[in-house]
Scaffold this motif. Structure first.
Motif, mmCIF file in Angstrom:
data_model
loop_
_atom_site.group_PDB
_atom_site.id
_atom_site.type_symbol
_atom_site.label_atom_id
_atom_site.label_comp_id
_atom_site.label_asym_id
_atom_site.label_seq_id
_atom_site.Cartn_x
_atom_site.Cartn_y
_atom_site.Cartn_z
ATOM 1 N N ILE A 166 0.838 -1.210 0.000
ATOM 2 C CA ILE A 166 0.000 0.000 0.000
ATOM 3 C C ILE A 166 0.864 1.247 0.000
ATOM 4 C CG2 ILE A 166 -1.616 1.346 1.400
ATOM 5 C CD1 ILE A 166 -2.865 -1.391 2.241
ATOM 6 N N LYS A 167 1.880 1.269 0.851
ATOM 7 C CA LYS A 167 2.767 2.441 0.948
ATOM 8 C C LYS A 167 3.404 2.764 -0.399
ATOM 9 C CE LYS A 167 6.805 4.162 3.374
ATOM 10 N NZ LYS A 167 7.892 3.854 4.308
ATOM 11 N N GLU A 168 3.932 1.745 -1.069
ATOM 12 C CA GLU A 168 4.576 1.962 -2.372
ATOM 13 C C GLU A 168 3.580 2.508 -3.398
ATOM 14 O OE1 GLU A 168 7.765 1.312 -3.644
ATOM 15 O OE2 GLU A 168 8.578 0.727 -1.705
ATOM 16 N N LEU A 169 2.438 1.870 -3.508
ATOM 17 C CA LEU A 169 1.463 2.280 -4.523
ATOM 18 C C LEU A 169 0.961 3.703 -4.275
ATOM 19 C CD1 LEU A 169 -0.564 -1.036 -4.941
ATOM 20 C CD2 LEU A 169 1.238 -0.133 -6.430
ATOM 21 N N VAL A 170 0.696 4.037 -3.030
ATOM 22 C CA VAL A 170 0.231 5.392 -2.702
ATOM 23 C C VAL A 170 1.309 6.421 -3.043
ATOM 24 C CG1 VAL A 170 -0.408 6.913 -0.774
ATOM 25 C CG2 VAL A 170 -1.483 4.656 -1.002
ATOM 26 N N GLN A 171 2.567 6.091 -2.783
ATOM 27 C CA GLN A 171 3.666 7.003 -3.125
ATOM 28 C C GLN A 171 3.724 7.277 -4.625
ATOM 29 O OE1 GLN A 171 7.219 5.228 -1.493
ATOM 30 N NE2 GLN A 171 6.907 6.180 0.508
ATOM 31 N N TRP A 172 3.292 6.323 -5.434
ATOM 32 C CA TRP A 172 3.312 6.491 -6.890
ATOM 33 C C TRP A 172 2.065 7.179 -7.408
ATOM 34 C CZ3 TRP A 172 4.543 0.657 -7.925
ATOM 35 C CH2 TRP A 172 5.815 0.359 -7.417
ATOM 36 N N GLY A 173 1.124 7.495 -6.517
ATOM 37 C CA GLY A 173 -0.086 8.186 -6.936
ATOM 38 C C GLY A 173 -1.298 7.301 -7.125
ATOM 39 N N TRP A 174 -1.174 5.999 -6.865
ATOM 40 C CA TRP A 174 -2.314 5.103 -6.971
ATOM 41 C C TRP A 174 -3.250 5.364 -5.788
ATOM 42 C CZ3 TRP A 174 -1.730 -0.427 -9.163
ATOM 43 C CH2 TRP A 174 -0.816 -0.446 -10.221
ATOM 44 N N LYS A 175 -4.540 5.142 -5.979
ATOM 45 C CA LYS A 175 -5.510 5.189 -4.885
ATOM 46 C C LYS A 175 -5.696 3.764 -4.373
ATOM 47 C CE LYS A 175 -8.285 9.032 -6.587
ATOM 48 N NZ LYS A 175 -9.613 9.415 -7.114
ATOM 49 N N VAL A 176 -5.632 3.595 -3.056
ATOM 50 C CA VAL A 176 -5.795 2.270 -2.459
ATOM 51 C C VAL A 176 -6.893 2.334 -1.404
ATOM 52 C CG1 VAL A 176 -4.672 0.393 -1.212
ATOM 53 C CG2 VAL A 176 -3.362 1.731 -2.875
ATOM 54 N N ILE A 177 -7.840 1.442 -1.512
ATOM 55 C CA ILE A 177 -8.920 1.353 -0.534
ATOM 56 C C ILE A 177 -8.387 0.588 0.675
ATOM 57 C CG2 ILE A 177 -11.212 0.380 -0.086
ATOM 58 C CD1 ILE A 177 -11.774 0.849 -3.093
ATOM 59 N N PRO A 178 -8.590 1.114 1.888
ATOM 60 C CA PRO A 178 -8.101 0.403 3.084
ATOM 61 C C PRO A 178 -8.590 -1.045 3.121
ATOM 62 C CG PRO A 178 -8.919 2.575 3.673
ATOM 63 C CD PRO A 178 -9.280 2.354 2.223
ATOM 64 N N SER A 179 -7.725 -1.941 3.583
ATOM 65 C CA SER A 179 -8.042 -3.364 3.578
ATOM 66 C C SER A 179 -7.486 -4.053 4.814
ATOM 67 C CB SER A 179 -7.437 -4.018 2.336
ATOM 68 O OG SER A 179 -7.605 -5.412 2.368
ATOM 69 N N SER A 180 -8.242 -5.015 5.319
ATOM 70 C CA SER A 180 -7.772 -5.901 6.383
ATOM 71 C C SER A 180 -7.672 -7.329 5.855
ATOM 72 C CB SER A 180 -8.736 -5.857 7.572
ATOM 73 O OG SER A 180 -8.755 -4.569 8.136
ATOM 74 N N ALA A 181 -7.805 -7.482 4.561
ATOM 75 C CA ALA A 181 -7.824 -8.804 3.937
ATOM 76 C C ALA A 181 -6.450 -9.155 3.372
ATOM 77 C CB ALA A 181 -8.866 -8.823 2.819
ATOM 78 N N ASN A 182 -6.382 -10.288 2.691
ATOM 79 C CA ASN A 182 -5.131 -10.699 2.050
ATOM 80 C C ASN A 182 -5.065 -10.188 0.610
ATOM 81 O OD1 ASN A 182 -7.071 -12.411 0.953
ATOM 82 N ND2 ASN A 182 -5.677 -14.158 0.843
ATOM 83 N N PHE A 183 -5.793 -9.120 0.343
ATOM 84 C CA PHE A 183 -5.739 -8.463 -0.962
ATOM 85 C C PHE A 183 -6.051 -6.982 -0.765
ATOM 86 C CE2 PHE A 183 -10.152 -9.684 -0.444
ATOM 87 C CZ PHE A 183 -10.841 -8.561 -0.855
ATOM 88 N N ILE A 184 -5.723 -6.195 -1.798
ATOM 89 C CA ILE A 184 -6.083 -4.781 -1.797
ATOM 90 C C ILE A 184 -6.817 -4.474 -3.099
ATOM 91 C CG2 ILE A 184 -4.156 -4.089 -0.316
ATOM 92 C CD1 ILE A 184 -2.842 -2.932 -2.902
ATOM 93 N N LEU A 185 -7.572 -3.405 -3.071
ATOM 94 C CA LEU A 185 -8.231 -2.887 -4.265
ATOM 95 C C LEU A 185 -7.589 -1.533 -4.537
ATOM 96 C CD1 LEU A 185 -10.509 -3.916 -6.105
ATOM 97 C CD2 LEU A 185 -12.061 -2.428 -4.839
ATOM 98 N N ALA A 186 -6.960 -1.400 -5.687
ATOM 99 C CA ALA A 186 -6.199 -0.198 -5.996
ATOM 100 C C ALA A 186 -6.564 0.345 -7.369
ATOM 101 C CB ALA A 186 -4.706 -0.494 -5.951
ATOM 102 N N GLN A 187 -6.605 1.674 -7.451
ATOM 103 C CA GLN A 187 -6.831 2.335 -8.737
ATOM 104 C C GLN A 187 -5.479 2.819 -9.259
ATOM 105 O OE1 GLN A 187 -9.753 5.438 -8.417
ATOM 106 N NE2 GLN A 187 -11.338 4.028 -7.713
ATOM 107 N N PRO A 188 -5.020 2.240 -10.365
ATOM 108 C CA PRO A 188 -3.721 2.629 -10.904
ATOM 109 C C PRO A 188 -3.761 3.981 -11.599
ATOM 110 C CG PRO A 188 -4.724 0.969 -12.296
ATOM 111 C CD PRO A 188 -5.644 1.168 -11.121
ATOM 112 N N LYS A 189 -2.608 4.642 -11.573
ATOM 113 C CA LYS A 189 -2.419 5.921 -12.257
ATOM 114 C C LYS A 189 -0.972 5.951 -12.721
ATOM 115 C CE LYS A 189 -2.483 10.853 -11.536
ATOM 116 N NZ LYS A 189 -2.198 11.898 -10.590
#
Length: 105
Positions: free
Chosen positions: A21-44
């Motif tokens: 999550i930290k890496e993707l957010v740093q690159w500008g992706w949107k990440v929905i908070p997750s407590s699961a073994n997966f994330i939902l992310a919007q790439p940019k």
């Protein structure tokens, strides 16, 4: 014994998910908070803003490199997103390397 393994595995998933999550957010992706073994992310990327076409572009880029994520393009809440399973450290390194190449594209 099984409980020890389970707790260790849960902690590993949490640690890996947080790094992902930290890496993707740093690159500008949107990440929905997750407590699961997966994330939902919007790439940019540098050339593509958040859209269904952007998600499809990232999906195809990753797929060409044999990195499989899931897409749900037929629902307005998920059409711009990728579902990324939290895998092993090696799998996540491969994903992050390819995702960064696409993002910087």
């Amino acid at each position: 014994e099984d409980q020890v393994w389970l707790r260790k595995n849960i902690e590993q998933i949490k640690t890996t998910r947080a790094r992902l999550i930290k890496e993707l957010v740093q690159w500008g992706w949107k990440v929905i908070p997750s407590s699961a073994n997966f994330i939902l992310a919007q790439p940019k990327s540098k050339s593509q803003d958040f859209s269904s076409a952007t998600a499809e572009s990232a999906f195809n880029f990753l797929k060409e490199r044999k990195i499989l994520v899931r897409r749900f393009p037929h629902h307005p809440l998920t059409e711009k997103s990728l579902r990324i399973t939290v895998g092993t450290d090696a799998e996540m390194e491969g994903f992050l390397k390819a995702a960064r190449l696409w993002t910087e594209g």
